[in-house]
Design a protein around this motif. Sequence first.
Motif, mmCIF file in Angstrom:
data_model
loop_
_atom_site.group_PDB
_atom_site.id
_atom_site.type_symbol
_atom_site.label_atom_id
_atom_site.label_comp_id
_atom_site.label_asym_id
_atom_site.label_seq_id
_atom_site.Cartn_x
_atom_site.Cartn_y
_atom_site.Cartn_z
ATOM 1 N N LEU A 251 12.999 -2.008 5.331
ATOM 2 C CA LEU A 251 12.211 -1.999 6.479
ATOM 3 C C LEU A 251 10.496 -2.059 6.790
ATOM 4 C CD1 LEU A 251 15.020 -0.990 8.946
ATOM 5 C CD2 LEU A 251 14.973 -3.340 7.997
ATOM 6 N N ASP A 252 10.452 -1.131 6.148
ATOM 7 C CA ASP A 252 8.364 -0.917 5.768
ATOM 8 C C ASP A 252 7.445 -1.946 4.915
ATOM 9 O OD1 ASP A 252 9.498 1.364 7.293
ATOM 10 O OD2 ASP A 252 8.971 2.766 5.784
ATOM 11 N N GLU A 253 8.583 -2.381 4.382
ATOM 12 C CA GLU A 253 8.432 -3.204 3.437
ATOM 13 C C GLU A 253 7.784 -5.141 4.050
ATOM 14 O OE1 GLU A 253 8.937 -5.890 -0.855
ATOM 15 O OE2 GLU A 253 9.920 -4.116 -0.743
ATOM 16 N N PHE A 254 9.011 -5.302 4.764
ATOM 17 C CA PHE A 254 9.097 -6.419 5.764
ATOM 18 C C PHE A 254 7.468 -6.478 6.725
ATOM 19 C CE2 PHE A 254 10.603 -8.941 8.851
ATOM 20 C CZ PHE A 254 10.659 -10.601 8.267
ATOM 21 N N VAL A 255 8.039 -5.625 7.470
ATOM 22 C CA VAL A 255 6.870 -4.656 8.554
ATOM 23 C C VAL A 255 5.774 -4.665 8.164
ATOM 24 C CG1 VAL A 255 5.887 -3.209 9.547
ATOM 25 C CG2 VAL A 255 8.278 -3.247 10.597
ATOM 26 N N PHE A 256 5.413 -4.390 6.111
ATOM 27 C CA PHE A 256 3.744 -4.707 5.780
ATOM 28 C C PHE A 256 3.370 -6.263 6.091
ATOM 29 C CE2 PHE A 256 1.057 -4.797 2.108
ATOM 30 C CZ PHE A 256 0.613 -4.096 2.442
ATOM 31 N N ARG A 257 4.727 -6.875 5.652
ATOM 32 C CA ARG A 257 4.626 -8.209 4.753
ATOM 33 C C ARG A 257 3.776 -8.458 6.061
ATOM 34 N NH1 ARG A 257 4.685 -8.661 -0.410
ATOM 35 N NH2 ARG A 257 5.687 -7.616 -1.998
ATOM 36 N N PHE A 258 5.002 -9.277 6.833
ATOM 37 C CA PHE A 258 4.952 -10.112 8.477
ATOM 38 C C PHE A 258 3.951 -9.542 8.932
ATOM 39 C CE2 PHE A 258 5.751 -11.210 12.998
ATOM 40 C CZ PHE A 258 6.675 -11.958 12.512
ATOM 41 N N ASN A 259 3.449 -8.174 9.462
ATOM 42 C CA ASN A 259 1.874 -7.777 9.845
ATOM 43 C C ASN A 259 0.895 -8.549 9.149
ATOM 44 O OD1 ASN A 259 3.857 -6.926 11.856
ATOM 45 N ND2 ASN A 259 2.961 -4.989 11.734
ATOM 46 N N ARG A 260 0.757 -9.144 7.809
ATOM 47 C CA ARG A 260 0.066 -8.724 7.198
ATOM 48 C C ARG A 260 0.150 -10.787 6.721
ATOM 49 N NH1 ARG A 260 0.541 -4.065 6.893
ATOM 50 N NH2 ARG A 260 -0.870 -2.345 6.768
ATOM 51 N N ARG A 261 0.736 -11.575 7.185
ATOM 52 C CA ARG A 261 1.703 -12.339 6.835
ATOM 53 C C ARG A 261 -0.006 -13.940 6.777
ATOM 54 N NH1 ARG A 261 2.579 -11.459 11.849
ATOM 55 N NH2 ARG A 261 2.675 -13.628 13.406
ATOM 56 N N SER A 262 -0.693 -13.478 7.421
ATOM 57 C CA SER A 262 -1.742 -14.177 8.091
ATOM 58 C C SER A 262 -3.353 -14.609 7.062
ATOM 59 C CB SER A 262 -2.327 -15.020 8.568
ATOM 60 O OG SER A 262 -3.210 -13.612 9.609
ATOM 61 N N SER A 263 -2.935 -13.180 5.926
ATOM 62 C CA SER A 263 -3.801 -13.181 5.293
ATOM 63 C C SER A 263 -4.283 -13.982 4.071
ATOM 64 C CB SER A 263 -3.515 -11.612 4.729
ATOM 65 O OG SER A 263 -4.778 -11.293 3.378
ATOM 66 N N THR B 46 1.817 -7.445 -4.326
ATOM 67 C CA THR B 46 1.786 -7.892 -3.254
ATOM 68 C C THR B 46 0.643 -10.192 -2.976
ATOM 69 O OG1 THR B 46 -0.687 -7.020 -3.795
ATOM 70 C CG2 THR B 46 0.435 -5.908 -2.728
ATOM 71 N N SER B 47 0.749 -9.751 -4.641
ATOM 72 C CA SER B 47 0.846 -11.363 -4.639
ATOM 73 C C SER B 47 1.393 -12.411 -4.333
ATOM 74 C CB SER B 47 -0.113 -12.147 -5.864
ATOM 75 O OG SER B 47 1.063 -11.476 -7.476
ATOM 76 N N GLN B 48 3.315 -11.523 -4.413
ATOM 77 C CA GLN B 48 4.140 -12.506 -4.757
ATOM 78 C C GLN B 48 4.674 -12.408 -2.639
ATOM 79 O OE1 GLN B 48 5.661 -14.380 -7.414
ATOM 80 N NE2 GLN B 48 4.216 -13.333 -8.154
ATOM 81 N N LYS B 49 4.666 -13.608 -2.155
ATOM 82 C CA LYS B 49 4.916 -13.231 -0.743
ATOM 83 C C LYS B 49 6.215 -12.973 -0.552
ATOM 84 C CE LYS B 49 3.616 -17.223 2.786
ATOM 85 N NZ LYS B 49 3.382 -18.320 3.390
ATOM 86 N N GLN B 50 6.720 -13.155 -0.552
ATOM 87 C CA GLN B 50 8.105 -12.604 -0.454
ATOM 88 C C GLN B 50 8.986 -11.267 -0.897
ATOM 89 O OE1 GLN B 50 9.649 -14.538 1.788
ATOM 90 N NE2 GLN B 50 7.769 -15.741 1.940
ATOM 91 N N GLY B 51 7.429 -11.208 -1.906
ATOM 92 C CA GLY B 51 8.028 -9.829 -2.763
ATOM 93 C C GLY B 51 8.887 -9.791 -3.878
ATOM 94 N N VAL B 52 9.291 -8.535 -3.796
ATOM 95 C CA VAL B 52 9.705 -9.161 -5.691
ATOM 96 C C VAL B 52 10.693 -7.646 -5.976
ATOM 97 C CG1 VAL B 52 8.078 -7.196 -6.521
ATOM 98 C CG2 VAL B 52 9.163 -9.179 -8.135
ATOM 99 N N ASN B 53 12.018 -7.642 -6.570
ATOM 100 C CA ASN B 53 12.656 -6.839 -6.474
ATOM 101 C C ASN B 53 12.754 -6.493 -8.038
ATOM 102 O OD1 ASN B 53 13.868 -8.288 -8.930
ATOM 103 N ND2 ASN B 53 15.918 -9.239 -7.563
ATOM 104 N N ALA B 54 13.170 -5.245 -8.311
ATOM 105 C CA ALA B 54 13.337 -4.661 -9.108
ATOM 106 C C ALA B 54 13.708 -4.752 -11.027
ATOM 107 C CB ALA B 54 13.923 -3.435 -9.425
ATOM 108 N N LEU B 55 14.249 -4.996 -10.523
ATOM 109 C CA LEU B 55 14.700 -6.806 -12.319
ATOM 110 C C LEU B 55 13.705 -6.837 -12.121
ATOM 111 C CD1 LEU B 55 16.804 -6.501 -14.461
ATOM 112 C CD2 LEU B 55 17.484 -9.068 -13.307
ATOM 113 N N GLY B 56 12.796 -8.430 -11.539
ATOM 114 C CA GLY B 56 11.314 -8.928 -11.729
ATOM 115 C C GLY B 56 10.847 -8.244 -12.188
ATOM 116 N N LEU B 57 10.370 -6.706 -11.403
ATOM 117 C CA LEU B 57 9.150 -6.488 -12.149
ATOM 118 C C LEU B 57 8.834 -5.833 -13.582
ATOM 119 C CD1 LEU B 57 6.417 -5.339 -10.585
ATOM 120 C CD2 LEU B 57 7.592 -2.840 -10.076
#
Length: 330
Positions: free
Chosen positions: A281-293, A98-109
């Motif tokens: 798609l669910d992750e993108f929606v989660f992030r987009f809808n909370r982009r102003s936080s 959640t702290s990475q604005k663009q998210g993270v892939n499995a290799l990065g995690l």
Amino acid sequence: MDIHILAPKAGEDYPTDWNEFLTWFASEEACLSYLERLRWPAGFVCPACSCIDQPYRSSRGRMVCRDCGHQCTVTAGTIFEKTRTPLRVWLAAAWYLTSQKQGVNALGLQRVLGLGSYQTAWAMLHRFRAAMVRPGRERLHGKVEVDETYLAISDRQNPVAAKGRKNNTAKTLIVIAVEMLEPKGFGRIRLQRIGDDSAASVLPFVEQAIEPGATVHTDGSAAYRTLRELGYLHQRTVLLGLDIAAHASMPGVHRVAALLKRWILGTHHGAVQPAHLDAYLDEFVFRFNRRSSSSRGMLFYRLLQQAVVTSPVTYGDVVKKTRARSKNSE
């Protein structure tokens, strides 16, 4: 009680930064206590008989209902059920995700947390994605743009799938709904994969995603002709022969489509298994809808809040989707 109505406070309900995170979650017991508070904010509720009372506490974190004797744990019935990964690692993964604005892939995690295998990181992310859609969420309202777009994804061999598959690019049709704010700007969004652009595919999406009475702005597709009969105001723009570009007449859906494609290519390098696209798609929606936080800690709190009320998703469940699609495409 609707736990989503409560307004959490930084420093009281969630850490404000990484140093505070390390202080809060220094042990497995601290992690269990935090998840228990999220799962039962008004106090323990027995999953078997719904009795509200402080339970007996036995070894290995088990809680025993004083009324019916049912035994359970904080993680039972959640995405953390039967995990062999320490909860400290799970919570660190949630914070990093959640702290990475663009998210993270499995290799990065895997690299950041020092996980022993790619598969562990991959499965953790899919479990969190399963918790990113809140049941009963409010539908979009006001003026809403709706359109479809094709998303190109690379159907590369998954580390958990059978070997020997070729890398193929698959084009998948996505339907997009975007709230349009006045005088300008975008509100919340919804995304869904559909089989085709027929009325049978797009109208159920509209009914599920948009509140009746809203103004739905579409192009000239015949698939949307019955929107008024379904209780919507319909603004129809026939783009064929129009002097202005499509992205100018319907800026919301075109902007979201561009951001989605950039996110898939940038964060995930376009390598998304078609069987798992809905989760992304669910992750993108989660992030987009909370982009102003302004608080990434708030996103951490919301994700874990939903994680403890989301049914278990096992590694086998996720792999099964990949294998099922592979078998159907042979």
